[in-house]
Write an enzyme that holds these catalytic residues in place. Structure first.
Site, PDB file in Angstrom:
ATOM      1  N   SER A   1     -26.197 -19.221 -44.177  1.00  0.00           N
ATOM      2  CA  SER A   1     -24.726 -19.147 -43.762  1.00  0.00           C
ATOM      3  C   SER A   1     -23.881 -20.111 -44.797  1.00  0.00           C
ATOM      4  O   SER A   1     -22.802 -20.570 -44.463  1.00  0.00           O
ATOM      5  CB  SER A   1     -24.316 -19.269 -42.548  1.00  0.00           C
ATOM      6  OG  SER A   1     -25.081 -18.632 -41.683  1.00  0.00           O
TER       7      SER A   1
ATOM      8  N   GLY B   1     -22.523 -19.215 -47.600  1.00  0.00           N
ATOM      9  CA  GLY B   1     -21.506 -18.477 -48.314  1.00  0.00           C
ATOM     10  C   GLY B   1     -21.962 -18.069 -49.862  1.00  0.00           C
ATOM     11  O   GLY B   1     -21.172 -18.043 -50.720  1.00  0.00           O
TER      12      GLY B   1
ATOM     13  N   LYS C   1     -29.126 -36.343 -49.715  1.00  0.00           N
ATOM     14  CA  LYS C   1     -30.408 -36.294 -49.492  1.00  0.00           C
ATOM     15  C   LYS C   1     -30.775 -34.902 -49.374  1.00  0.00           C
ATOM     16  O   LYS C   1     -31.832 -34.410 -50.161  1.00  0.00           O
ATOM     17  CB  LYS C   1     -30.965 -37.189 -48.495  1.00  0.00           C
ATOM     18  CG  LYS C   1     -32.185 -37.277 -48.488  1.00  0.00           C
ATOM     19  CD  LYS C   1     -32.907 -38.424 -49.554  1.00  0.00           C
ATOM     20  CE  LYS C   1     -32.700 -39.653 -49.171  1.00  0.00           C
ATOM     21  NZ  LYS C   1     -33.075 -40.708 -50.159  1.00  0.00           N
TER      22      LYS C   1
ATOM     23  N   THR D   1     -29.772 -32.204 -50.339  1.00  0.00           N
ATOM     24  CA  THR D   1     -29.890 -31.285 -51.644  1.00  0.00           C
ATOM     25  C   THR D   1     -30.729 -31.820 -52.669  1.00  0.00           C
ATOM     26  O   THR D   1     -31.386 -30.813 -53.037  1.00  0.00           O
ATOM     27  CB  THR D   1     -28.363 -31.507 -52.411  1.00  0.00           C
ATOM     28  OG1 THR D   1     -27.289 -31.085 -51.325  1.00  0.00           O
ATOM     29  CG2 THR D   1     -28.113 -30.877 -53.670  1.00  0.00           C
TER      30      THR D   1
ATOM     31  N   CYS E   1     -14.041   5.472 -36.721  1.00  0.00           N
ATOM     32  CA  CYS E   1     -15.448   6.089 -36.432  1.00  0.00           C
ATOM     33  C   CYS E   1     -15.611   6.274 -34.740  1.00  0.00           C
ATOM     34  O   CYS E   1     -15.092   7.182 -34.176  1.00  0.00           O
ATOM     35  CB  CYS E   1     -16.542   5.436 -37.037  1.00  0.00           C
ATOM     36  SG  CYS E   1     -18.169   6.285 -37.148  1.00  0.00           S
TER      37      CYS E   1
ATOM     38  N   GLY F   1     -14.065   4.536 -32.853  1.00  0.00           N
ATOM     39  CA  GLY F   1     -12.713   4.295 -32.380  1.00  0.00           C
ATOM     40  C   GLY F   1     -12.082   5.492 -32.526  1.00  0.00           C
ATOM     41  O   GLY F   1     -10.974   6.037 -31.753  1.00  0.00           O
TER      42      GLY F   1
ATOM     43  N   HIS G   1     -15.274   5.695 -42.239  1.00  0.00           N
ATOM     44  CA  HIS G   1     -15.108   4.041 -42.212  1.00  0.00           C
ATOM     45  C   HIS G   1     -14.143   3.623 -43.533  1.00  0.00           C
ATOM     46  O   HIS G   1     -14.747   3.122 -44.414  1.00  0.00           O
ATOM     47  CB  HIS G   1     -16.424   3.428 -42.388  1.00  0.00           C
ATOM     48  CG  HIS G   1     -17.228   3.226 -41.057  1.00  0.00           C
ATOM     49  ND1 HIS G   1     -17.114   2.785 -40.009  1.00  0.00           N
ATOM     50  CD2 HIS G   1     -18.108   4.230 -40.692  1.00  0.00           C
ATOM     51  CE1 HIS G   1     -17.903   2.939 -39.235  1.00  0.00           C
ATOM     52  NE2 HIS G   1     -18.561   3.965 -39.485  1.00  0.00           N
TER      53      HIS G   1
ATOM     54  N   GLU H   1     -12.792   1.149 -43.927  1.00  0.00           N
ATOM     55  CA  GLU H   1     -12.621  -0.426 -44.188  1.00  0.00           C
ATOM     56  C   GLU H   1     -13.856  -0.920 -45.316  1.00  0.00           C
ATOM     57  O   GLU H   1     -13.828  -1.787 -45.792  1.00  0.00           O
ATOM     58  CB  GLU H   1     -13.147  -1.214 -42.995  1.00  0.00           C
ATOM     59  CG  GLU H   1     -14.535  -0.870 -42.276  1.00  0.00           C
ATOM     60  CD  GLU H   1     -14.796   0.257 -41.455  1.00  0.00           C
ATOM     61  OE1 GLU H   1     -13.819   0.968 -41.433  1.00  0.00           O
ATOM     62  OE2 GLU H   1     -15.828   0.215 -40.723  1.00  0.00           O
TER      63      GLU H   1
HETATM   64  N1  GLN Z   1     -22.097   5.951 -32.355  1.00  0.00           N
HETATM   65  C1  GLN Z   1     -21.201   6.871 -32.865  1.00  0.00           C
HETATM   66  C2  GLN Z   1     -21.958   7.996 -33.839  1.00  0.00           C
HETATM   67  O1  GLN Z   1     -23.199   7.695 -34.199  1.00  0.00           O
HETATM   68  C3  GLN Z   1     -20.245   6.236 -33.868  1.00  0.00           C
HETATM   69  C4  GLN Z   1     -20.819   5.433 -34.923  1.00  0.00           C
HETATM   70  C5  GLN Z   1     -19.956   4.393 -35.747  1.00  0.00           C
HETATM   71  O2  GLN Z   1     -18.966   3.924 -35.170  1.00  0.00           O
HETATM   72  N2  GLN Z   1     -20.555   4.093 -36.952  1.00  0.00           N
HETATM   73  O3  GLN Z   1     -21.428   9.099 -33.948  1.00  0.00           O
END
Ligand code: GLN
Length: 537
Positions: A13, A15, A189, A191, A381, A383, A507, A509
């Site tokens: 972790s 980065g 140390k 490092t 998705c 959501g 997605h 994002e």
């Molecule tokens: N579980 C849901 C599906 O498989 C949504 C998947 C997700 O949010 N990536 O369709």
């Protein structure tokens, strides 16, 4: 072709991914073409089968590869085009070696870690160069030096350097220089010991990147240089950034990192012009406006589970000169305390993707609260599926409406398994994955935001909107503003007459960058800001 290998020492972790990505930014801004790849020493073929608790977010590429979240940093920080060849795991290496062994390719030889496994790893290093034709390949080795499972990768890069020739390869070791409070001192140390471990394997780092929370003094740098056998100017300080991860390239530039790399690799380029990057940082540090966004999930306590979502929300802020405070809200907290309490003070509500039943009812309450109180909502998705279930239950009055994923026996499966999933039994790499085309309805919110009629977005799901309910939803006012080009799969759902209520089966994002904020996130933050609660600073 030049190669930079990034290893990590002392702790995980640190980065490393951000450091590798930031080097990519600097080199690209010197006019060089770069490719970034990640080697992960675990045995899973890819992280797609791992829980967010184990691994954080699974990052999806255009070609449908489910990859390590560091590839998200690579895409956000550079223009490097990534495919499934940019993330190699031990699982994939062994799978290939064993396939060859079964085919008889090894002609009766004993198959061993050295040379067969290490050769396979080296092939991948060469392959990425051949596929991309870039000037510099940056390869990040996951894990920490000293881990048993990482050894074949470290051995492979040592062997690779031998054949590539010294001036073509650079080893960069990212390490930790802890501040010991009781002593009031930074300690070198760990490092020293980590570099000793690396040298034991036959690698002497060319550059030492020291992650620290306090600045290194001249004495620290001298000591690190002497004991780690690294030139003084190659001891680079990477102190914790104050405001944003996007400051890292600028910080490394100040430390002379890209200049040093170019000198060591014999790359003759002008200095990096980072003016546009500086403008992004200005907007992040001193935004004109501020807004608070509630992200309702079930892995809210984990830093990395919704990595790309958090980053995209921040990019949406950059597009609007708006600082975003992200309130991570546990969906189960909504179930216990109600949406109004848990979401107090949020000017926008986002429900990201997810799997499994825990917290689902809390997410449904969050969508309802957003719809009924005119608070901007962005669903991604799961959501989107949540928004659909909420509308079915509370507007269409379809009692018990649900997704077949969570209630297989529901009377109203408004979300159902994709047809193509009916006979799928294996879990790894079998979802509807990667970039798919989507047609937008003219004049819809989606078409206005994207300013386009057809888009391509990345997917990762098994369930979809059930077309048997399409007419009912449309009669009640829902706009299906994005569909697959044949019109069969619902990709975007909107509630018109609301300041901003939009949800996608894909997605977005995974395609947002600080210098290219995604339209859905820009629109979301703009709407959230317009919906008040925001104060001008
Ligand atoms: N579980 C849901 C599906 O498989 C949504 C998947 C997700 O949010 N990536 O369709």
């Amino acid at each position: 072709m030049k190669h930079i290998f990034v290893t990590g020492g002392v702790v995980s972790s640190l980065g490393k991914g951000l450091t590798a990505a930031s080097i990519g930014t600097l080199l690209e801004n010197r006019g060089l073409k770069v490719a970034l790849q990640k080697f992960d020493p675990y045995l899973n073929v890819d992280p797609g089968t791992m829980s967010p608790f184990q691994h954080g977010e699974v990052y999806v590429l255009d070609d449908g590869a489910e990859t390590d979240l560091d590839l998200g940093h690579y895409e956000r920080f550079t223009d490097s085009k990534l495919t499934r060849f940019n993330n190699l795991t031990s699982g994939q290496v062994y799978q290939r070696v064993l396939d060859k062994e079964r085919r008889g390719d090894y002609l009766g030889k004993t198959v061993q870690v050295i040379p067969h496994v290490t050769d396979e790893i080296q092939n991948r290093i060469r392959e990425i160069g051949d596929r991309t034709g870039v000037d510099v390949v940056i390869t990040e080795i996951g894990g920490t030096i000293g881990d048993i499972e990482g050894l074949p990768f470290v051995e492979a890069i040592r062997e690779f350097a031998l054949s590539a020739g010294r001036g073509n390869v650079l080893f960069l070791h990212v390490t930790f220089v802890p501040f010991i409070k009781a002593a009031g001192e930074l300690k070198t140390k760990p490092t020293q010991q980590s570099v000793a471990k690396l040298r034991e394997i036959g690698i002497t780092p060319d550059i030492l990147v020291c992650r620290c929370e306090k600045p290194l003094t001249k004495e620290h740098r001298q000591k690190l240089s002497l004991f780690c056998n690294v030139p003084y100017e190659a001891v680079i300080e990477e102190i914790d950034v104050e405001h944003s991860i996007y400051e890292v390239p600028l910080m490394l530039q100040r430390e002379g990192m890209d200049k040093l790399i170019c000198e060591q690799l014999g790359l003759d380029t002008p200095p990096a012009d980072m003016a546009h990057w500086q403008d992004i940082i200005r907007k992040l540090i001193k935004p004109r406006h501020r807004v608070r966004i509630g992200v309702v999930g079930k892995y809210v306590e984990l830093q990395d589970a919704y990595k790309s979502v958090y980053e995209s929300v921040i990019h949406g802020g950059v597009a609007n000169d708006c600082g975003v405070e992200i309130a991570r809200i546990d969906a189960e907290d909504i179930e216990e305390n109600g949406a109004a309490n848990a979401l107090q003070g949020c000017s926008g509500i986002l429900v990201p993707g997810g799997f499994g039943e825990r917290g689902i009812e809390g997410k449904i309450q969050a969508a309802r609260y957003a719809r009924e109180n005119n608070i901007p909502y962005l669903g991604l998705c799961l959501g989107m599926q949540i928004a659909t279930i909420e509308f079915a239950r509370n507007v269409l009055q379809l009692e018990g409406a649900h997704s077949a994923e969570f209630d297989p026996g529901t009377d109203h499966p408004v979300i159902a398994l994709l047809d193509e999933q009916l006979n799928v039994t294996d879990k790894g790499g079998t979802m509807r994955l990667g970039s798919q085309p989507c047609s937008l309805k003219p004049d819809s919110l989606a078409a206005r935001l994207y300013r386009s009629g057809e888009i391509h977005e990345r997917h990762r799901h098994r369930y979809e909107f059930n077309n048997a309910y399409r007419e009912q939803f449309e009669a009640a006012g829902i706009v299906f503003s994005g569909t697959s080009p044949d019109g069969n799969l619902i990709e975007i759902v909107e509630v018109p007459g609301h300041p901003f209520f939009i949800a996608s089966q894909f997605h977005p994002e995974f395609k947002s960058k600080p210098n290219k904020p995604h339209p859905l996130f820009s629109g979301f933050i703009e709407a959230a800001h317009a919906c008040d609660h925001a104060e001008t600073v």
